[in-house]
Design a protein around this motif. Structure first.
Motif, PDB file in Angstrom:
ATOM      1  N   VAL A 140      48.857  26.649  46.736  1.00 25.94           N
ATOM      2  CA  VAL A 140      48.519  27.105  45.391  1.00 25.94           C
ATOM      3  C   VAL A 140      47.341  28.077  45.432  1.00 25.94           C
ATOM      4  N   LEU A 141      46.294  27.723  46.162  1.00 26.60           N
ATOM      5  CA  LEU A 141      45.117  28.582  46.234  1.00 26.60           C
ATOM      6  C   LEU A 141      45.443  29.917  46.905  1.00 26.60           C
ATOM      7  N   SER A 142      46.264  29.875  47.961  1.00 29.12           N
ATOM      8  CA  SER A 142      46.630  31.116  48.650  1.00 29.12           C
ATOM      9  C   SER A 142      47.438  32.038  47.738  1.00 29.12           C
ATOM     10  N   ARG A 143      48.446  31.472  47.051  1.00 34.20           N
ATOM     11  CA  ARG A 143      49.263  32.295  46.152  1.00 34.20           C
ATOM     12  C   ARG A 143      48.436  32.805  44.972  1.00 34.20           C
ATOM     13  N   PHE A 144      47.584  31.956  44.435  1.00 34.19           N
ATOM     14  CA  PHE A 144      46.748  32.358  43.297  1.00 34.19           C
ATOM     15  C   PHE A 144      45.815  33.498  43.699  1.00 34.19           C
ATOM     16  N   TYR A 145      45.255  33.435  44.890  1.00 36.75           N
ATOM     17  CA  TYR A 145      44.336  34.489  45.325  1.00 36.75           C
ATOM     18  C   TYR A 145      45.064  35.821  45.484  1.00 36.75           C
ATOM     19  N   LYS A 146      46.277  35.781  46.012  1.00 32.99           N
ATOM     20  CA  LYS A 146      47.043  37.017  46.182  1.00 32.99           C
ATOM     21  C   LYS A 146      47.409  37.649  44.840  1.00 32.99           C
ATOM     22  N   LEU A 147      47.593  36.804  43.817  1.00 32.37           N
ATOM     23  CA  LEU A 147      48.042  37.296  42.508  1.00 32.37           C
ATOM     24  C   LEU A 147      46.920  37.309  41.478  1.00 32.37           C
ATOM     25  N   ARG A 148      45.676  37.214  41.931  1.00 30.43           N
ATOM     26  CA  ARG A 148      44.576  37.042  40.975  1.00 30.43           C
ATOM     27  C   ARG A 148      44.468  38.212  39.991  1.00 30.43           C
ATOM     28  N   ARG A 149      44.711  39.443  40.422  1.00 30.60           N
ATOM     29  CA  ARG A 149      44.612  40.594  39.521  1.00 30.60           C
ATOM     30  C   ARG A 149      45.751  40.592  38.507  1.00 30.60           C
ATOM     31  N   GLU A 150      46.953  40.282  38.963  1.00 28.41           N
ATOM     32  CA  GLU A 150      48.092  40.227  38.054  1.00 28.41           C
ATOM     33  C   GLU A 150      47.935  39.078  37.057  1.00 28.41           C
ATOM     34  N   ILE A 151      47.418  37.937  37.529  1.00 31.84           N
ATOM     35  CA  ILE A 151      47.210  36.798  36.638  1.00 31.84           C
ATOM     36  C   ILE A 151      46.156  37.131  35.588  1.00 31.84           C
ATOM     37  N   GLU A 152      45.097  37.809  36.017  1.00 32.26           N
ATOM     38  CA  GLU A 152      44.057  38.200  35.068  1.00 32.26           C
ATOM     39  C   GLU A 152      44.629  39.108  33.980  1.00 32.26           C
ATOM     40  N   ASP A 167      40.145  34.799  31.382  1.00 37.06           N
ATOM     41  CA  ASP A 167      39.290  33.873  32.115  1.00 37.06           C
ATOM     42  C   ASP A 167      38.152  34.687  32.742  1.00 37.06           C
ATOM     43  N   PRO A 168      36.912  34.447  32.331  1.00 40.05           N
ATOM     44  CA  PRO A 168      35.779  35.259  32.855  1.00 40.05           C
ATOM     45  C   PRO A 168      35.584  35.092  34.354  1.00 40.05           C
ATOM     46  N   GLN A 169      36.026  33.974  34.932  1.00 47.62           N
ATOM     47  CA  GLN A 169      35.849  33.772  36.365  1.00 47.62           C
ATOM     48  C   GLN A 169      36.707  34.722  37.200  1.00 47.62           C
ATOM     49  N   LEU A 170      37.841  35.140  36.661  1.00 45.38           N
ATOM     50  CA  LEU A 170      38.692  36.075  37.376  1.00 45.38           C
ATOM     51  C   LEU A 170      38.115  37.464  37.415  1.00 45.38           C
ATOM     52  N   SER A 171      37.388  37.856  36.392  1.00 45.47           N
ATOM     53  CA  SER A 171      36.795  39.189  36.335  1.00 45.47           C
ATOM     54  C   SER A 171      35.428  39.239  36.969  1.00 45.47           C
ATOM     55  N   ASP A 172      34.893  38.094  37.378  1.00 41.79           N
ATOM     56  CA  ASP A 172      33.577  38.039  37.995  1.00 41.79           C
ATOM     57  C   ASP A 172      33.714  38.375  39.493  1.00 41.79           C
ATOM     58  N   LEU A 173      33.284  39.574  39.866  1.00 38.82           N
ATOM     59  CA  LEU A 173      33.414  40.016  41.252  1.00 38.82           C
ATOM     60  C   LEU A 173      32.496  39.263  42.194  1.00 38.82           C
TER      61      LEU A 173
END
Length: 308
Positions: free
Chosen positions: A279-291, A301-307
């Motif tokens: 789950v963590l691996s797939r989520f990290y790969k898709l983090r921009r699309e999910i955001e 989700d502010p955590q996704l946009s926090d570099l």
């Protein structure tokens, strides 16, 4: 006249030889192709009945692309019984390759895991790791034993003995045994470990190194490592997408619109300890699309946009 007769006979025999050689080569090629298809069926865990459907698709394509070669495929069967026979042939070939490697082993170790499947049948997996005179290391799954009756230490030991005899492995070459944490495996009196120690004692051999639960070391480390600060927000986003039918359909449609190779997120299941990493691996790969998807759903989700 004699020379002419000799030349005509030679040409006739040569043409017949080429005909039979070509036919044999074509049969070998088609037979190899059918084994390749069966291998893919097994790798993708598809039912054996799919072989007939694959043959139908191949014949349709050949009839359209190269109808003159349709006879190469019509004579080959991919029925369920034929697929089963080919799978058995492939399995026998793999076993023979392992036997050839085992002959050169100086030492070997065993790793065993026993659990119950969905049909309440106890399945014992036996892995082997061996090293030969040239220090080449071989790691293979050598046996999957289905135990329909009891699965006590003595029963498991009998299956281990059968496997060692099948591959002609000797007890004096054994150096290490790795087992899971169940009593029928790790118990030093009546469990598998105790049975192995008793066998070595009868053969007047010293006890071997026994490692407990190293097969599941990632699960054990995962229990002690607190990743809730990362896993909780990720699980909340995944549940928001997957637990609502509309959100899930829109999420899949979103990936179709952007022509992405990914189309879905897996659930995190606490029972299956590998699912956390997936789950963590797939989520990290898709983090921009999910955001981007969450922004469109007014749930940024502010955590996704926090570099940082």
């Amino acid at each position: 006249m004699r020379s002419d007769k000799y030349e005509s006979t030679r040409r006739s025999l040569e043409s017949l030889r080429k005909l039979f050689t070509k036919k044999f080569a074509e049969n070998e090629t088609v037979n190899h192709a059918s084994h390749k298809i069966v291998t893919k069926l097994v790798e993708r865990e598809k039912p054996f009945t799919d072989g007939a459907f694959i043959k139908y698709c191949i014949l349709e394509a050949v009839n359209y692309l190269c109808p003159e070669k349709v006879n190469l495929f019509t004579g080959r069967s991919l029925s369920p019984s034929s697929v089963v026979r080919k799978v058995e042939e492939l399995g026998a070939n793999v076993k023979q390759q392992i036997r050839d490697k085992v002959k050169n082993f100086l030492w070997y170790s065993l790793a065993l895991d026993e659990s119950t499947d969905v049909s309440s049948t106890s399945q014992l997996l036996i892995f082997i790791r061996g090293v030969d005179t040239k220090l080449n290391i071989t790691e293979e799954l050598v046996s999957v034993c289905s135990m329909h009756g009891t699965a006590i230490g003595e029963d498991i030991f009998k299956e281990v003995q059968k496997t060692l005899q099948d591959y002609n492995l000797q007890w004096n070459q054994l150096r290490c045994v790795t087992v899971d944490g169940r009593k029928n495996m790790a118990e030093v009196m009546k469990g598998l470990v105790g049975q192995i120690h008793k066998q070595l004692e009868d053969l007047q051999l010293p006890k071997r190194l026994v490692i407990h639960c190293i097969i599941h070391q990632q699960a054990l480390c995962g229990k002690d490592l607190d990743v809730s600060c990362v896993l909780k927000p990720v699980t909340a986003v995944v549940n928001f997408i997957r637990s609502h039918g509309l959100n899930h359909r829109q999420f899949q449609g979103f990936f179709e619109d952007i022509d992405s190779d990914f189309s879905d997120l897996p659930y995190h299941t606490a029972v299956r300890w590998l699912s956390c990493g997936r789950v963590l691996s797939r989520f990290y790969k898709l983090r921009r699309e999910i955001e981007q998807f969450l922004i469109e759903k007014n749930r940024a989700d502010p955590q996704l946009s926090d570099l940082a």
